[in-house]
Design an enzyme around this catalytic site. Sequence first.
Site, PDB file in Angstrom:
ATOM      1  N   CYS A 134       0.840  -1.199   0.000  1.00 28.60           N
ATOM      2  CA  CYS A 134       0.000   0.000   0.000  1.00 28.60           C
ATOM      3  C   CYS A 134       0.867   1.239   0.000  1.00 28.60           C
ATOM      4  O   CYS A 134       1.659   1.449   0.915  1.00 28.60           O
ATOM      5  CB  CYS A 134      -0.917   0.004   1.214  1.00 28.60           C
ATOM      6  SG  CYS A 134      -1.916   1.486   1.342  1.00 28.60           S
ATOM      7  N   PHE A 190      -2.539  -1.361 -21.071  1.00 34.78           N
ATOM      8  CA  PHE A 190      -3.090  -2.440 -21.895  1.00 34.78           C
ATOM      9  C   PHE A 190      -2.056  -2.959 -22.898  1.00 34.78           C
ATOM     10  O   PHE A 190      -2.371  -3.186 -24.075  1.00 34.78           O
ATOM     11  CB  PHE A 190      -4.351  -1.978 -22.636  1.00 34.78           C
ATOM     12  CG  PHE A 190      -5.527  -1.728 -21.734  1.00 34.78           C
ATOM     13  CD1 PHE A 190      -6.121  -2.773 -21.042  1.00 34.78           C
ATOM     14  CD2 PHE A 190      -6.032  -0.446 -21.571  1.00 34.78           C
ATOM     15  CE1 PHE A 190      -7.207  -2.541 -20.210  1.00 34.78           C
ATOM     16  CE2 PHE A 190      -7.125  -0.210 -20.744  1.00 34.78           C
ATOM     17  CZ  PHE A 190      -7.715  -1.261 -20.055  1.00 34.78           C
ATOM     18  N   CYS A 191      -0.823  -3.122 -22.440  1.00 38.28           N
ATOM     19  CA  CYS A 191       0.253  -3.560 -23.331  1.00 38.28           C
ATOM     20  C   CYS A 191       0.101  -5.046 -23.639  1.00 38.28           C
ATOM     21  O   CYS A 191       0.207  -5.898 -22.756  1.00 38.28           O
ATOM     22  CB  CYS A 191       1.610  -3.287 -22.689  1.00 38.28           C
ATOM     23  SG  CYS A 191       1.971  -1.532 -22.472  1.00 38.28           S
ATOM     24  N   LYS A 192      -0.154  -5.335 -24.881  1.00 39.42           N
ATOM     25  CA  LYS A 192      -0.293  -6.697 -25.384  1.00 39.42           C
ATOM     26  C   LYS A 192       0.505  -6.786 -26.683  1.00 39.42           C
ATOM     27  O   LYS A 192       0.847  -5.760 -27.283  1.00 39.42           O
ATOM     28  CB  LYS A 192      -1.763  -7.027 -25.658  1.00 39.42           C
ATOM     29  CG  LYS A 192      -2.694  -6.890 -24.457  1.00 39.42           C
ATOM     30  CD  LYS A 192      -2.433  -7.968 -23.422  1.00 39.42           C
ATOM     31  CE  LYS A 192      -3.504  -7.952 -22.329  1.00 39.42           C
ATOM     32  NZ  LYS A 192      -3.442  -6.726 -21.492  1.00 39.42           N
ATOM     33  N   PRO A 193       0.821  -8.000 -27.133  1.00 38.40           N
ATOM     34  CA  PRO A 193       1.545  -8.115 -28.404  1.00 38.40           C
ATOM     35  C   PRO A 193       0.818  -7.384 -29.534  1.00 38.40           C
ATOM     36  O   PRO A 193      -0.346  -7.642 -29.819  1.00 38.40           O
ATOM     37  CB  PRO A 193       1.579  -9.632 -28.642  1.00 38.40           C
ATOM     38  CG  PRO A 193       1.549 -10.222 -27.264  1.00 38.40           C
ATOM     39  CD  PRO A 193       0.646  -9.318 -26.479  1.00 38.40           C
ATOM     40  N   GLY A 194       1.505  -6.420 -30.122  1.00 35.72           N
ATOM     41  CA  GLY A 194       0.959  -5.705 -31.264  1.00 35.72           C
ATOM     42  C   GLY A 194      -0.016  -4.594 -30.955  1.00 35.72           C
ATOM     43  O   GLY A 194      -0.555  -3.972 -31.881  1.00 35.72           O
ATOM     44  N   ARG A 195      -0.224  -4.259 -29.656  1.00 34.90           N
ATOM     45  CA  ARG A 195      -1.168  -3.183 -29.336  1.00 34.90           C
ATOM     46  C   ARG A 195      -0.865  -2.607 -27.960  1.00 34.90           C
ATOM     47  O   ARG A 195      -0.226  -3.243 -27.121  1.00 34.90           O
ATOM     48  CB  ARG A 195      -2.613  -3.674 -29.362  1.00 34.90           C
ATOM     49  CG  ARG A 195      -2.885  -4.832 -28.421  1.00 34.90           C
ATOM     50  CD  ARG A 195      -4.341  -4.912 -28.025  1.00 34.90           C
ATOM     51  NE  ARG A 195      -4.733  -3.790 -27.193  1.00 34.90           N
ATOM     52  CZ  ARG A 195      -5.946  -3.645 -26.675  1.00 34.90           C
ATOM     53  NH1 ARG A 195      -6.875  -4.549 -26.921  1.00 34.90           N
ATOM     54  NH2 ARG A 195      -6.233  -2.608 -25.916  1.00 34.90           N
TER      55      ARG A 195
END
Length: 278
Positions: A121, A260-265
Site C-alpha cells: 500500500c 493495456f500492453c499486449k503483443p501488437g497493441r
Amino acid sequence: MNNILSEEVLNVTDFTTSRQLTLWKREDLQSPQLDDVAEEVPVALVYNGISHVVMMASPKDLTHFAMGFSLSEGIIDSPREIYGMDVVPSCNGLEVQIDLSSRRFMGLKARRRALAGRTGCGVCGVEQLNDIGKPVQPLPFSQTFNLGNLDRALKHLNDFQPTGKLTGCTHAAAWVMPSGELAGGHEDVGRHVALDKLLGRRATEGEEWRQGAALVSSRASYEMVQKSAMCGVEILFAVSAATTLAVEVAERCNLTLVGFCKPGRATIYTHPQRLIAD
C-alpha cells in the site's frame, strides 16, 4: 553494515510454503493435496535505528526494495546517501536496517510518518489527503522507445516471476532496454514493492540502465507513476489499465504512460512523442 549491493542468497522455494489444499474441478472435489502458496511477511524499513514504515512483501531482494523506496519516496536523492544495509529477522517478520546520512536522517525525522502495511500500500499512513500527488520535478524528454520492440519484452516478462509461476500470486516489474531486451526484473506480492525493487536495482546498476523504460505486470496506479517519475523514469508500460489519477500525474510530470500492453497493441495515455511506431 553490509555493502548496499548485498542480497539474500535464497532459492525460489524459500519464498513459498507448501500447504494442504482442496482443489475443485467441475463435478470433482479432490482430496487434500500439497500446493505452493506465496510467502507474504511484514518488512520494516529502519533508518538509523528508527522504524519508518512496515510493508507486506515477498521476502527477497529487500535491499533493492529499501533503496527503491528511499528514492521513490524522496527520502534520499542518491544511493550514496545510504552507507549500508542489513536484512535481519525480527519477532514478527524482517527488518532492513539502513545506515542513512545524517543530513537525510534529519529530514526524515521532520516528515516522519508511520505506515501500517497492507500489501504494497503506497497511501497507508499519509497524514493528509493533500500529501497525495506531491509535486514531482517535470521529466526531460531525453528518451525514445520503438513500440515494435515491446513484444519481445512482454514475451519474457514472466521469466522474472519464478514464485509467480509456482503460485500465481506475484506482480513483476522489469527494465526494458531500447532493443526490447529485459535487463532485469523483480517480483513481489505487492505491485508497488515490485516496482520499488526495480527502481532500487536500477539506481545501483551501470549506465546501460539509464536508457529504456519500466514495465509492470499490473495496472498503473498514481503511486506507481509518481514513484517512477521520482526516480527519473520517463516511460512506464503497464500490462493492465491506468487510473484517472495516474494519467493526471503522468501528464503533469511529463511521463509517458502506456497501458493495456499486449503483443501488437497498447493504449498511450500521455506524452506519445517519446514513442516510435514501426
